[in-house]
Motif scaffolding. Structure first.
Motif, PDB file in Angstrom:
ATOM      1  N   VAL A  25      38.968  26.466 137.052  1.00 17.56           N
ATOM      2  CA  VAL A  25      39.188  27.534 137.832  1.00 17.56           C
ATOM      3  C   VAL A  25      39.850  28.228 136.562  1.00 17.56           C
ATOM      4  O   VAL A  25      39.912  28.750 135.417  1.00 17.56           O
ATOM      5  N   PRO A  26      38.644  29.528 136.603  1.00 15.54           N
ATOM      6  CA  PRO A  26      38.480  30.944 135.300  1.00 15.54           C
ATOM      7  C   PRO A  26      39.345  31.651 135.760  1.00 15.54           C
ATOM      8  O   PRO A  26      40.321  31.862 136.425  1.00 15.54           O
ATOM      9  N   PRO A  27      39.505  32.130 134.537  1.00 14.79           N
ATOM     10  CA  PRO A  27      40.583  33.898 134.126  1.00 14.79           C
ATOM     11  C   PRO A  27      39.959  34.217 135.841  1.00 14.79           C
ATOM     12  O   PRO A  27      39.346  34.459 135.912  1.00 14.79           O
ATOM     13  N   ALA A  28      41.166  35.419 136.131  1.00 14.59           N
ATOM     14  CA  ALA A  28      41.292  35.868 136.943  1.00 14.59           C
ATOM     15  C   ALA A  28      40.481  37.139 136.517  1.00 14.59           C
ATOM     16  O   ALA A  28      40.291  37.167 135.212  1.00 14.59           O
ATOM     17  N   SER A  29      40.254  38.643 137.651  1.00 16.69           N
ATOM     18  CA  SER A  29      39.502  39.408 136.648  1.00 16.69           C
ATOM     19  C   SER A  29      40.300  40.378 136.048  1.00 16.69           C
ATOM     20  O   SER A  29      40.538  40.965 135.030  1.00 16.69           O
ATOM     21  N   ASP A  30      41.623  40.255 135.855  1.00 20.55           N
ATOM     22  CA  ASP A  30      42.957  40.681 135.118  1.00 20.55           C
ATOM     23  C   ASP A  30      43.225  40.616 133.505  1.00 20.55           C
ATOM     24  O   ASP A  30      44.060  40.219 132.658  1.00 20.55           O
ATOM     25  N   ALA A  75      55.235  23.326 135.161  1.00 22.10           N
ATOM     26  CA  ALA A  75      54.562  22.196 135.665  1.00 22.10           C
ATOM     27  C   ALA A  75      53.773  21.228 134.509  1.00 22.10           C
ATOM     28  O   ALA A  75      53.577  19.917 134.414  1.00 22.10           O
ATOM     29  N   LEU A  76      52.814  21.530 135.157  1.00 25.04           N
ATOM     30  CA  LEU A  76      51.358  20.869 133.803  1.00 25.04           C
ATOM     31  C   LEU A  76      52.037  20.132 132.273  1.00 25.04           C
ATOM     32  O   LEU A  76      51.606  19.463 132.170  1.00 25.04           O
ATOM     33  N   ALA A  77      52.705  21.693 132.207  1.00 24.94           N
ATOM     34  CA  ALA A  77      52.708  20.981 130.699  1.00 24.94           C
ATOM     35  C   ALA A  77      53.902  19.372 130.259  1.00 24.94           C
ATOM     36  O   ALA A  77      53.638  19.329 129.226  1.00 24.94           O
ATOM     37  N   LYS A  78      54.223  19.919 131.575  1.00 22.04           N
ATOM     38  CA  LYS A  78      55.380  18.476 131.192  1.00 22.04           C
ATOM     39  C   LYS A  78      55.517  17.458 132.725  1.00 22.04           C
ATOM     40  O   LYS A  78      55.726  16.573 132.164  1.00 22.04           O
ATOM     41  N   ALA A  79      53.711  17.416 132.252  1.00 20.13           N
ATOM     42  CA  ALA A  79      53.313  17.074 133.572  1.00 20.13           C
ATOM     43  C   ALA A  79      53.259  15.464 133.251  1.00 20.13           C
ATOM     44  O   ALA A  79      53.436  14.727 131.547  1.00 20.13           O
ATOM     45  N   PRO A  80      53.649  13.979 133.237  1.00 21.47           N
ATOM     46  CA  PRO A  80      53.246  12.943 133.081  1.00 21.47           C
ATOM     47  C   PRO A  80      51.961  12.251 132.776  1.00 21.47           C
ATOM     48  O   PRO A  80      51.309  10.943 132.662  1.00 21.47           O
ATOM     49  N   ALA A  81      50.533  12.714 133.145  1.00 22.69           N
ATOM     50  CA  ALA A  81      49.634  12.400 133.183  1.00 22.69           C
ATOM     51  C   ALA A  81      48.895  12.926 131.767  1.00 22.69           C
ATOM     52  O   ALA A  81      49.334  13.174 130.543  1.00 22.69           O
ATOM     53  N   LYS A  82      48.276  11.137 131.807  1.00 23.16           N
ATOM     54  CA  LYS A  82      48.067  10.817 131.264  1.00 23.16           C
ATOM     55  C   LYS A  82      46.404  11.165 129.858  1.00 23.16           C
ATOM     56  O   LYS A  82      45.913  10.623 128.389  1.00 23.16           O
ATOM     57  N   SER A 115      44.179  36.911 133.671  1.00 22.77           N
ATOM     58  CA  SER A 115      44.990  36.047 133.286  1.00 22.77           C
ATOM     59  C   SER A 115      44.929  34.507 134.243  1.00 22.77           C
ATOM     60  O   SER A 115      43.947  34.825 134.437  1.00 22.77           O
ATOM     61  N   ASP A 116      44.780  33.289 133.899  1.00 26.30           N
ATOM     62  CA  ASP A 116      44.805  32.279 134.421  1.00 26.30           C
ATOM     63  C   ASP A 116      45.578  32.009 135.804  1.00 26.30           C
ATOM     64  O   ASP A 116      46.700  31.815 135.971  1.00 26.30           O
ATOM     65  N   PRO A 117      44.854  31.376 136.370  1.00 25.24           N
ATOM     66  CA  PRO A 117      45.664  31.994 137.782  1.00 25.24           C
ATOM     67  C   PRO A 117      46.446  30.249 137.852  1.00 25.24           C
ATOM     68  O   PRO A 117      47.588  30.160 138.818  1.00 25.24           O
ATOM     69  N   VAL A 118      45.604  29.465 138.446  1.00 25.30           N
ATOM     70  CA  VAL A 118      46.282  27.977 137.925  1.00 25.30           C
ATOM     71  C   VAL A 118      48.156  28.054 136.821  1.00 25.30           C
ATOM     72  O   VAL A 118      48.771  27.479 136.770  1.00 25.30           O
ATOM     73  N   LEU A 119      47.837  28.720 135.427  1.00 26.96           N
ATOM     74  CA  LEU A 119      48.858  28.558 134.523  1.00 26.96           C
ATOM     75  C   LEU A 119      49.856  29.181 135.227  1.00 26.96           C
ATOM     76  O   LEU A 119      51.347  29.315 134.525  1.00 26.96           O
ATOM     77  N   VAL A 120      49.809  30.482 135.753  1.00 28.11           N
ATOM     78  CA  VAL A 120      50.429  31.820 136.227  1.00 28.11           C
ATOM     79  C   VAL A 120      51.270  30.479 137.616  1.00 28.11           C
ATOM     80  O   VAL A 120      52.976  31.489 137.097  1.00 28.11           O
TER      81      VAL A 120
END
Length: 272
Positions: free
Chosen positions: A59-64, A76-83, A66-71
């Motif tokens: 997902v690319p950044p929005a027009s403003d 949750a992604l920062a502490k995800a157990p994914a390898k 910002s990153d919609p996924v990170l917003v």
């Protein structure tokens, strides 16, 4: 293995297909809901983030900027157990290099601040994060061959006469191959996924024309080309993208090392 794909566009969609063929379970997140498809607002998504072994975002950044996924889900992604976590970024973060080679150590100085920031945020998001910086993407249905076929016979795609202007590109199959090689092994970090032959756009268009049995259109000065502001901005940047880290760290060998091989494959695939 469970792959969560955030944004199922051209490249990510083909990565998802290849991962499924390799035995991954798949959960897809798109902008619009559908059968078996989540959105960023789906209440089930945090639970999937918590169990996915592999997470890919395109997902690319929005027009403003910002990153919609990170917003929505950055914490949750920062502490995800994914390898393994991957982000499809852009070599546009390098900006204009005056035709020089750039590699993963080159500074982020692209003209789009939002893209630069997203690239940096995803790189530092998680210990297992990989940012795949992609140049011009082509492949079946999205190549110079298709642009020539779509253009009127008396109005083929313009070939811009801009001596010294080159850029890098990559066949979508090699994006898929490199990303899957990263899933199989290789350290976290930044990776340029590009072919071995940066070249002028007009040379690629001319090669595609000859493959189709057409006479290449004449070169025209940039000032005479009817380009959008985005198109003009593209020609304001010139760089060659080095891919050595991809080869060394991922052990990936390009399927299509240059546009000649890639276009030939596209032509063969489109043959009746």
């Amino acid at each position: 293995m469970h792959l969560l794909v955030l944004g199922l566009g051209y490249s990510a969609g083909l990565i998802a297909q290849a991962a499924q063929a390799a035995g991954f379970a798949l959960t897809a997140v798109r902008s619009r809901p559908g059968p078996g498809v989540l959105t960023l607002d789906s209440p089930e998504l945090p639970g999937v983030i918590a169990i996915a072994t592999h997470i890919l975002c395109s997902v690319p950044p929005a027009s403003d900027g910002s990153d919609p996924v990170l917003v929505a889900h950055g914490a949750a992604l920062a502490k995800a157990p994914a390898k393994w976590i991957g982000y499809l970024s852009s070599t546009g973060v390098y900006g204009d290099a005056g035709g020089a080679w750039v590699d993963e150590a080159s500074p982020r100085q692209g003209r789009r601040a939002g893209r630069n920031l997203a690239d940096e945020q995803w790189e530092t998001l998680h210990p297992q994060a990989r940012c795949f910086r992609l140049p011009g993407i082509y492949g079946p249905g999205r190549s110079a061959l298709d642009r020539l076929r779509a253009g009127a016979p008396n109005a083929p795609p313009a070939r811009i006469d801009l001596p010294g202007h080159v850029f890098s590109r990559i066949h979508v199959d090699d994006i898929v191959g490199a990303v899957l090689a990263s899933m199989a092994g290789g350290p976290a970090g930044l990776y340029n996924i590009a072919d071995d032959l940066p070249a002028p756009g007009e040379a690629v268009t001319a090669a595609a024309a000859r493959m189709l049995g057409l006479e290449p259109s004449p070169l025209i000065p940039l000032e005479q080309a009817n380009l959008s502001p985005m198109g003009r901005a593209f020609y304001a940047e010139c760089r060659r993208v080095a891919n050595g880290r991809m080869k060394r760290q991922l052990g990936y060998c390009l399927k299509y090392p240059d546009y000649h091989a890639g276009l030939s494959a596209c032509l063969e695939e489109s043959a009746p």
